[in-house]
Write a protein that holds these residues in place. Structure first.
Motif, PDB file in Angstrom:
ATOM      1  N   PHE A   1     -37.526   9.899  48.929  1.00  0.00           N
ATOM      2  CA  PHE A   1     -36.462  10.409  48.075  1.00  0.00           C
ATOM      3  C   PHE A   1     -35.617   9.297  47.451  1.00  0.00           C
ATOM      4  O   PHE A   1     -34.420   9.460  47.247  1.00  0.00           O
ATOM      5  N   GLY A   2     -36.231   8.165  47.156  1.00  0.00           N
ATOM      6  CA  GLY A   2     -35.528   7.142  46.400  1.00  0.00           C
ATOM      7  C   GLY A   2     -34.893   6.030  47.219  1.00  0.00           C
ATOM      8  O   GLY A   2     -35.208   5.822  48.394  1.00  0.00           O
ATOM      9  N   GLU A   3     -33.954   5.326  46.568  1.00  0.00           N
ATOM     10  CA  GLU A   3     -33.383   4.109  47.134  1.00  0.00           C
ATOM     11  C   GLU A   3     -32.635   4.354  48.437  1.00  0.00           C
ATOM     12  O   GLU A   3     -32.718   3.548  49.374  1.00  0.00           O
ATOM     13  N   GLU A   4     -31.869   5.438  48.516  1.00  0.00           N
ATOM     14  CA  GLU A   4     -31.131   5.710  49.754  1.00  0.00           C
ATOM     15  C   GLU A   4     -32.082   6.002  50.907  1.00  0.00           C
ATOM     16  O   GLU A   4     -31.811   5.630  52.055  1.00  0.00           O
ATOM     17  N   SER A   5     -33.185   6.671  50.610  1.00  0.00           N
ATOM     18  CA  SER A   5     -34.186   6.920  51.650  1.00  0.00           C
ATOM     19  C   SER A   5     -34.735   5.601  52.175  1.00  0.00           C
ATOM     20  O   SER A   5     -34.905   5.421  53.388  1.00  0.00           O
ATOM     21  N   GLU A   6     -35.008   4.686  51.263  1.00  0.00           N
ATOM     22  CA  GLU A   6     -35.514   3.367  51.663  1.00  0.00           C
ATOM     23  C   GLU A   6     -34.466   2.631  52.497  1.00  0.00           C
ATOM     24  O   GLU A   6     -34.779   2.014  53.520  1.00  0.00           O
ATOM     25  N   ALA A   7     -33.195   2.711  52.068  1.00  0.00           N
ATOM     26  CA  ALA A   7     -32.126   1.985  52.752  1.00  0.00           C
ATOM     27  C   ALA A   7     -31.907   2.497  54.171  1.00  0.00           C
ATOM     28  O   ALA A   7     -31.765   1.710  55.116  1.00  0.00           O
ATOM     29  N   VAL A   8     -31.879   3.821  54.345  1.00  0.00           N
ATOM     30  CA  VAL A   8     -31.641   4.367  55.677  1.00  0.00           C
ATOM     31  C   VAL A   8     -32.866   4.169  56.570  1.00  0.00           C
ATOM     32  O   VAL A   8     -32.743   3.998  57.787  1.00  0.00           O
ATOM     33  N   ALA A   9     -34.053   4.133  55.974  1.00  0.00           N
ATOM     34  CA  ALA A   9     -35.259   3.834  56.755  1.00  0.00           C
ATOM     35  C   ALA A   9     -35.173   2.419  57.323  1.00  0.00           C
ATOM     36  O   ALA A   9     -35.425   2.190  58.514  1.00  0.00           O
ATOM     37  N   ARG A  10     -34.783   1.467  56.480  1.00  0.00           N
ATOM     38  CA  ARG A  10     -34.635   0.083  56.955  1.00  0.00           C
ATOM     39  C   ARG A  10     -33.530  -0.009  58.005  1.00  0.00           C
ATOM     40  O   ARG A  10     -33.656  -0.735  59.008  1.00  0.00           O
TER      41      ARG A  10
END
Length: 254
Positions: free
Chosen positions: A115-124
């Protein structure tokens, strides 16, 4: 070639059912009854080649339960996914209490941000929390009721880490933006796409694909069938020789 064929077949299965399994379906909740069906036959719907996706790494901070548990549930999920949150709040705790704590089940998390950049950020960020032994606490905070509606910006992620008891917040912030976190998330994401997952959550239970936040009964039936198959593979064969199979009974710790 057999392994590739098995993965391709499972990818087709997950690809066909993932939307149906995760879309709303009225009062009965998410998922399709057809997709949710799990045969009582321990071998039905199981792709033995896919059991290799279980890492069984005792040092994995994003896993819960004994590395040698007879059943491994792999979850591909996104912290911005509403149905992933439903599974995390309503179903997973019951599975932990019933199966992880008695050593039957190991749960291995795979970050699958779609679901985009925030999804990537919270995954990291979740991976970074795991490096300090607080992944599952972070997981609980990030999937709390109403958490995703607040977003996952940098300040919000720091607040979640603090609430999760991550001891070194400066290291957490650095790790979240580091190359190792990006590589770990990329590896998980590519594995999910390789298996044909196109929506979240998607699961493997000892090589059995399950798509969507299905009912507790669906997961219970899949785990019981996998346990039966694992125990059956360890029974003595004809002539007294013992067959090889999945790891046996063991305790678990959260």
């Amino acid at each position: 070639m057999l392994i590739v064929a098995g993965v391709a077949l499972a990818a087709t299965v997950l690809g066909l059912v993932s939307y149906t399994a995760t879309k709303p379906s009225g009062p009965s909740g998410p998922g399709s009854a057809a997709v949710a069906e799990v045969s009582a036959d321990p071998e039905a719907g199981v792709y033995a080649e896919l059991e290799k996706y279980a890492r069984r790494d005792a040092s994995d901070g994003l896993a819960l339960g004994r590395a040698d548990a007879p059943v491994v549930l792999i979850e591909y999920a996104d912290f911005k996914c509403g149905y992933c949150g439903k599974f995390a709040r309503d179903t997973e705790p019951a599975l932990v209490e019933k199966y992880v704590q008695d050593g039957t089940l190991r749960i291995e998390w795979r970050n699958f941000p779609i679901f985009g950049e925030e999804s990537e950020a919270v995954a990291r960020a979740s991976w970074a929390a795991g490096q300090q032994g607080r992944f599952w606490q972070f997981h609980k905070e990030a999937y709390a009721e109403g958490a995703k509606e607040k977003g996952f910006g940098k300040e919000r992620l720091a607040a979640l880490a603090k609430a999760a008891g991550v001891p070194d917040l400066a290291r957490f912030a650095e790790d979240s933006e580091g190359a190792a976190a990006r590589e770990a998330v990329r590896k998980d994401q590519e594995q999910g796409y390789e298996l044909g997952a196109s929506s979240t959550p998607s699961f493997l239970v000892n090589g059995r694909p399950i798509a969507g936040a299905q009912s507790l009964e669906t997961f219970t039936e899949a785990i019981e069938a996998a346990r039966e198959a694992a125990e059956g593979s360890r029974m003595p064969a004809k002539g007294g020789e013992e067959e090889t199979g999945a790891a046996g009974k063991a305790g678990a710790s959260r």
